[in-house]
Motif scaffolding. Sequence first.
Motif, PDB file in Angstrom:
ATOM      1  N   ASN A  65       0.820  -1.214   0.000  1.00  0.00           N
ATOM      2  CA  ASN A  65       0.000   0.000   0.000  1.00  0.00           C
ATOM      3  C   ASN A  65       0.855   1.266   0.000  1.00  0.00           C
ATOM      4  O   ASN A  65       0.518   2.243  -0.672  1.00  0.00           O
ATOM      5  CB  ASN A  65      -0.952   0.024   1.192  1.00  0.00           C
ATOM      6  CG  ASN A  65      -2.012  -1.039   1.104  1.00  0.00           C
ATOM      7  OD1 ASN A  65      -2.307  -1.543   0.026  1.00  0.00           O
ATOM      8  ND2 ASN A  65      -2.580  -1.396   2.234  1.00  0.00           N
ATOM      9  N   GLN A  99       2.123   1.797  -3.430  1.00  0.00           N
ATOM     10  CA  GLN A  99       1.102   2.341  -4.324  1.00  0.00           C
ATOM     11  C   GLN A  99       0.888   3.831  -4.089  1.00  0.00           C
ATOM     12  O   GLN A  99       0.705   4.593  -5.037  1.00  0.00           O
ATOM     13  CB  GLN A  99      -0.213   1.584  -4.163  1.00  0.00           C
ATOM     14  CG  GLN A  99      -1.260   1.962  -5.190  1.00  0.00           C
ATOM     15  CD  GLN A  99      -0.778   1.724  -6.618  1.00  0.00           C
ATOM     16  OE1 GLN A  99      -0.315   0.638  -6.946  1.00  0.00           O
ATOM     17  NE2 GLN A  99      -0.883   2.734  -7.457  1.00  0.00           N
ATOM     18  N   MET A 100       0.915   4.256  -2.819  1.00  0.00           N
ATOM     19  CA  MET A 100       0.778   5.684  -2.531  1.00  0.00           C
ATOM     20  C   MET A 100       1.915   6.480  -3.170  1.00  0.00           C
ATOM     21  O   MET A 100       1.697   7.570  -3.705  1.00  0.00           O
ATOM     22  CB  MET A 100       0.733   5.936  -1.025  1.00  0.00           C
ATOM     23  CG  MET A 100      -0.593   5.550  -0.398  1.00  0.00           C
ATOM     24  SD  MET A 100      -0.711   6.029   1.336  1.00  0.00           S
ATOM     25  CE  MET A 100       0.223   4.732   2.116  1.00  0.00           C
ATOM     26  N   ALA A 147       3.623   5.515  -5.870  1.00  0.00           N
ATOM     27  CA  ALA A 147       3.421   5.465  -7.321  1.00  0.00           C
ATOM     28  C   ALA A 147       2.358   6.463  -7.775  1.00  0.00           C
ATOM     29  O   ALA A 147       2.430   6.986  -8.885  1.00  0.00           O
ATOM     30  CB  ALA A 147       3.035   4.046  -7.747  1.00  0.00           C
ATOM     31  N   ASP A 148       1.385   6.724  -6.919  1.00  0.00           N
ATOM     32  CA  ASP A 148       0.318   7.680  -7.250  1.00  0.00           C
ATOM     33  C   ASP A 148       0.754   9.129  -7.065  1.00  0.00           C
ATOM     34  O   ASP A 148       0.044  10.046  -7.473  1.00  0.00           O
ATOM     35  CB  ASP A 148      -0.914   7.418  -6.378  1.00  0.00           C
ATOM     36  CG  ASP A 148      -1.576   6.097  -6.703  1.00  0.00           C
ATOM     37  OD1 ASP A 148      -1.343   5.559  -7.812  1.00  0.00           O
ATOM     38  OD2 ASP A 148      -2.325   5.586  -5.852  1.00  0.00           O
ATOM     39  N   ASN A 149       1.917   9.351  -6.491  1.00  0.00           N
ATOM     40  CA  ASN A 149       2.434  10.691  -6.193  1.00  0.00           C
ATOM     41  C   ASN A 149       3.173  11.244  -7.418  1.00  0.00           C
ATOM     42  O   ASN A 149       4.381  11.434  -7.407  1.00  0.00           O
ATOM     43  CB  ASN A 149       3.370  10.594  -4.982  1.00  0.00           C
ATOM     44  CG  ASN A 149       3.870  11.926  -4.523  1.00  0.00           C
ATOM     45  OD1 ASN A 149       3.234  12.945  -4.728  1.00  0.00           O
ATOM     46  ND2 ASN A 149       5.041  11.922  -3.910  1.00  0.00           N
ATOM     47  N   VAL A 150       2.424  11.488  -8.503  1.00  0.00           N
ATOM     48  CA  VAL A 150       3.050  11.838  -9.776  1.00  0.00           C
ATOM     49  C   VAL A 150       2.765  13.274 -10.221  1.00  0.00           C
ATOM     50  O   VAL A 150       3.051  13.644 -11.350  1.00  0.00           O
ATOM     51  CB  VAL A 150       2.614  10.856 -10.892  1.00  0.00           C
ATOM     52  CG1 VAL A 150       3.136   9.461 -10.599  1.00  0.00           C
ATOM     53  CG2 VAL A 150       1.110  10.860 -11.060  1.00  0.00           C
ATOM     54  N   LEU A 155       0.660  16.799 -14.047  1.00  0.00           N
ATOM     55  CA  LEU A 155       1.219  15.457 -14.128  1.00  0.00           C
ATOM     56  C   LEU A 155       2.666  15.541 -14.608  1.00  0.00           C
ATOM     57  O   LEU A 155       2.962  16.235 -15.581  1.00  0.00           O
ATOM     58  CB  LEU A 155       0.405  14.605 -15.109  1.00  0.00           C
ATOM     59  CG  LEU A 155       0.927  13.198 -15.381  1.00  0.00           C
ATOM     60  CD1 LEU A 155       0.729  12.328 -14.147  1.00  0.00           C
ATOM     61  CD2 LEU A 155       0.236  12.592 -16.576  1.00  0.00           C
ATOM     62  N   ARG A 159       7.752  10.899 -13.583  1.00  0.00           N
ATOM     63  CA  ARG A 159       7.336  10.260 -12.335  1.00  0.00           C
ATOM     64  C   ARG A 159       6.329   9.152 -12.596  1.00  0.00           C
ATOM     65  O   ARG A 159       6.405   8.085 -11.997  1.00  0.00           O
ATOM     66  CB  ARG A 159       6.707  11.281 -11.380  1.00  0.00           C
ATOM     67  CG  ARG A 159       7.668  12.219 -10.738  1.00  0.00           C
ATOM     68  CD  ARG A 159       6.932  13.087  -9.751  1.00  0.00           C
ATOM     69  NE  ARG A 159       7.758  14.145  -9.227  1.00  0.00           N
ATOM     70  CZ  ARG A 159       7.334  15.089  -8.415  1.00  0.00           C
ATOM     71  NH1 ARG A 159       6.064  15.113  -8.039  1.00  0.00           N
ATOM     72  NH2 ARG A 159       8.154  16.014  -7.967  1.00  0.00           N
ATOM     73  N   HIS A 160       5.386   9.441 -13.481  1.00  0.00           N
ATOM     74  CA  HIS A 160       4.342   8.459 -13.783  1.00  0.00           C
ATOM     75  C   HIS A 160       4.966   7.143 -14.258  1.00  0.00           C
ATOM     76  O   HIS A 160       4.580   6.069 -13.804  1.00  0.00           O
ATOM     77  CB  HIS A 160       3.392   9.023 -14.839  1.00  0.00           C
ATOM     78  CG  HIS A 160       2.291   8.103 -15.224  1.00  0.00           C
ATOM     79  ND1 HIS A 160       1.277   7.764 -14.365  1.00  0.00           N
ATOM     80  CD2 HIS A 160       2.052   7.436 -16.377  1.00  0.00           C
ATOM     81  CE1 HIS A 160       0.458   6.928 -14.964  1.00  0.00           C
ATOM     82  NE2 HIS A 160       0.902   6.715 -16.184  1.00  0.00           N
ATOM     83  N   TYR A 210       8.078   5.964 -11.290  1.00  0.00           N
ATOM     84  CA  TYR A 210       7.547   5.574  -9.992  1.00  0.00           C
ATOM     85  C   TYR A 210       6.737   4.286 -10.119  1.00  0.00           C
ATOM     86  O   TYR A 210       6.836   3.393  -9.290  1.00  0.00           O
ATOM     87  CB  TYR A 210       6.682   6.677  -9.388  1.00  0.00           C
ATOM     88  CG  TYR A 210       7.418   7.901  -8.876  1.00  0.00           C
ATOM     89  CD1 TYR A 210       8.740   8.159  -9.225  1.00  0.00           C
ATOM     90  CD2 TYR A 210       6.779   8.805  -8.059  1.00  0.00           C
ATOM     91  CE1 TYR A 210       9.385   9.288  -8.758  1.00  0.00           C
ATOM     92  CE2 TYR A 210       7.426   9.943  -7.583  1.00  0.00           C
ATOM     93  CZ  TYR A 210       8.728  10.172  -7.940  1.00  0.00           C
ATOM     94  OH  TYR A 210       9.372  11.294  -7.478  1.00  0.00           O
ATOM     95  N   GLY A 211       5.928   4.221 -11.179  1.00  0.00           N
ATOM     96  CA  GLY A 211       5.138   3.004 -11.396  1.00  0.00           C
ATOM     97  C   GLY A 211       6.018   1.796 -11.625  1.00  0.00           C
ATOM     98  O   GLY A 211       5.790   0.721 -11.062  1.00  0.00           O
TER      99      GLY A 211
END
Length: 119
Positions: free
Chosen positions: A51, A54-55, A57-60, A68, A72-73, A76-77
């Motif tokens: 989790n 995922q947080m 990875a969503d910090n883009v 955006l 990072r997208h 990070y993913g």
Amino acid sequence: MKLDIDELCNAFISALNNAGYAQKNIENYKQVSNRFKRFCSENGYDTYTVNIGQMFADNVFHEETGELVGYRHVMYGRFVRLINSFYLKTFCRVFCILLQKAICIACIYINVEMKYDTV
């Protein structure tokens, strides 16, 4: 299973080296790993869970503009997918070792009990 974030990131980078990843890719993952460590530190996370990954990875989105950030997208993913895979494989290895030890201890216990039952 929870792993210390610094230990996990260091082991992950070592695994990339051992797997023969290109040095430039390893440097990119080191940069993302450092950002991930900073993200965890700023948010008070000291042990890794999927989790938390995922947080991160969503910090883009850019902190000031809210736009955006494509880099990072992607990075990070990719980082989180790889580190989750590494984390889960490590968890499975540790679990198998613990299970193997438990089975051995149970077998020894059964053998000892059988010896005393026949006496």
